[in-house]
Write a protein that holds these residues in place. Structure first.
Motif, PDB file in Angstrom:
ATOM      1  N   GLU A 167      41.279  29.816  39.318  1.00 56.15           N
ATOM      2  CA  GLU A 167      42.447  30.420  38.979  1.00 56.15           C
ATOM      3  C   GLU A 167      42.598  29.593  40.416  1.00 56.15           C
ATOM      4  O   GLU A 167      43.904  29.752  40.780  1.00 56.15           O
ATOM      5  CB  GLU A 167      42.523  32.191  39.237  1.00 56.15           C
ATOM      6  CG  GLU A 167      42.293  32.747  37.893  1.00 56.15           C
ATOM      7  CD  GLU A 167      42.909  34.252  38.309  1.00 56.15           C
ATOM      8  OE1 GLU A 167      43.111  35.214  39.564  1.00 56.15           O
ATOM      9  OE2 GLU A 167      42.506  34.748  37.538  1.00 56.15           O
ATOM     10  N   ARG A 177      35.955  34.060  37.307  1.00 56.95           N
ATOM     11  CA  ARG A 177      36.927  33.295  36.790  1.00 56.95           C
ATOM     12  C   ARG A 177      38.237  32.853  38.107  1.00 56.95           C
ATOM     13  O   ARG A 177      38.861  32.094  37.764  1.00 56.95           O
ATOM     14  CB  ARG A 177      36.925  35.138  36.465  1.00 56.95           C
ATOM     15  CG  ARG A 177      38.603  34.852  35.880  1.00 56.95           C
ATOM     16  CD  ARG A 177      39.194  36.582  35.453  1.00 56.95           C
ATOM     17  NE  ARG A 177      38.817  37.175  36.428  1.00 56.95           N
ATOM     18  CZ  ARG A 177      38.707  38.325  36.366  1.00 56.95           C
ATOM     19  NH1 ARG A 177      38.052  38.799  36.070  1.00 56.95           N
ATOM     20  NH2 ARG A 177      39.087  39.086  37.426  1.00 56.95           N
ATOM     21  N   GLU A 178      37.946  33.862  38.893  1.00 58.78           N
ATOM     22  CA  GLU A 178      38.460  33.024  40.450  1.00 58.78           C
ATOM     23  C   GLU A 178      38.409  31.950  40.989  1.00 58.78           C
ATOM     24  O   GLU A 178      39.829  31.670  41.115  1.00 58.78           O
ATOM     25  CB  GLU A 178      38.491  34.737  41.684  1.00 58.78           C
ATOM     26  CG  GLU A 178      38.547  35.985  41.150  1.00 58.78           C
ATOM     27  CD  GLU A 178      37.990  37.060  41.627  1.00 58.78           C
ATOM     28  OE1 GLU A 178      36.408  36.799  42.859  1.00 58.78           O
ATOM     29  OE2 GLU A 178      38.298  38.288  41.719  1.00 58.78           O
ATOM     30  N   LYS A 198      49.112  35.112  45.698  1.00 59.87           N
ATOM     31  CA  LYS A 198      48.368  34.923  45.081  1.00 59.87           C
ATOM     32  C   LYS A 198      46.496  34.373  45.566  1.00 59.87           C
ATOM     33  O   LYS A 198      44.967  35.277  45.162  1.00 59.87           O
ATOM     34  CB  LYS A 198      48.535  34.386  43.370  1.00 59.87           C
ATOM     35  CG  LYS A 198      47.128  34.764  42.978  1.00 59.87           C
ATOM     36  CD  LYS A 198      46.708  36.223  42.106  1.00 59.87           C
ATOM     37  CE  LYS A 198      45.932  36.390  40.987  1.00 59.87           C
ATOM     38  NZ  LYS A 198      45.441  37.753  41.038  1.00 59.87           N
ATOM     39  N   TRP A 241      51.612  29.350  38.213  1.00 64.37           N
ATOM     40  CA  TRP A 241      50.057  28.046  37.779  1.00 64.37           C
ATOM     41  C   TRP A 241      50.404  27.312  36.692  1.00 64.37           C
ATOM     42  O   TRP A 241      49.144  26.723  35.901  1.00 64.37           O
ATOM     43  CB  TRP A 241      49.226  28.791  38.547  1.00 64.37           C
ATOM     44  CG  TRP A 241      48.151  29.498  38.052  1.00 64.37           C
ATOM     45  CD1 TRP A 241      47.306  30.003  36.901  1.00 64.37           C
ATOM     46  CD2 TRP A 241      48.169  30.904  38.323  1.00 64.37           C
ATOM     47  NE1 TRP A 241      46.925  30.621  36.451  1.00 64.37           N
ATOM     48  CE2 TRP A 241      47.616  31.857  37.337  1.00 64.37           C
ATOM     49  CE3 TRP A 241      48.817  31.783  39.476  1.00 64.37           C
ATOM     50  CZ2 TRP A 241      47.549  33.250  37.421  1.00 64.37           C
ATOM     51  CZ3 TRP A 241      48.554  33.502  39.687  1.00 64.37           C
ATOM     52  CH2 TRP A 241      47.591  33.937  38.915  1.00 64.37           C
TER      53      TRP A 241
END
Length: 131
Positions: free
Chosen positions: A64, A60-61, A16, A100
């Motif tokens: 993450e 947003r990434e 990911k 996560w």
């Protein structure tokens, strides 16, 4: 959780993370296109709209990536898969869907209902976590 399951989840996290980095590289290439001078107002408005979208996706990434890095640190410290709220084991099914995850399903639902937020993943001190 056995070593095989833990290894599989680590590979999911690493995969990911790579996917996000690859997507960000694609966004950077798109932003370079936005740098080219344009003369028409409509084209400039479209570019501004796309640039705003790129910024939102990037944020947003980035979140993450930070969550994935925390999960990997927890694995190394032997604290992975433990709910940060109640200290109970997070179900494997939840971790497979969201490797996560920091909370068990019950605490995640409670946080969502009450609007509570977790400490920023960058500020988590592994020594203070249950497990």
């Amino acid at each position: 959780m056995n070593e095989q399951e833990l290894s599989r989840l680590r590979n999911l996290l690493l995969s990911k993370r790579k996917e996000i980095f690859d997507r960000v590289r694609g966004l950077e290439a798109g932003l370079e296109d936005l740098q080219e001078p344009q003369s028409e107002m409509e084209e400039q408005a479209q570019k501004a709209e796309r640039a705003d979208l790129y910024n939102q996706l990037g944020s947003r990434e980035r979140g993450e990536i930070v969550a994935i890095e925390l999960a990997l640190r927890k694995m190394d410290a032997g604290k992975y898969g433990i709910c940060e709220e109640c200290g109970q084991v997070i179900l494997l099914k939840r971790l497979q869907a969201l490797p996560w995850a920091r909370l068990c399903r019950q605490d995640a639902e409670e946080h969502e209902k009450t609007g509570q937020t977790l400490m920023d993943a960058r500020d988590v001190d592994l020594a203070e976590l249950p497990g």
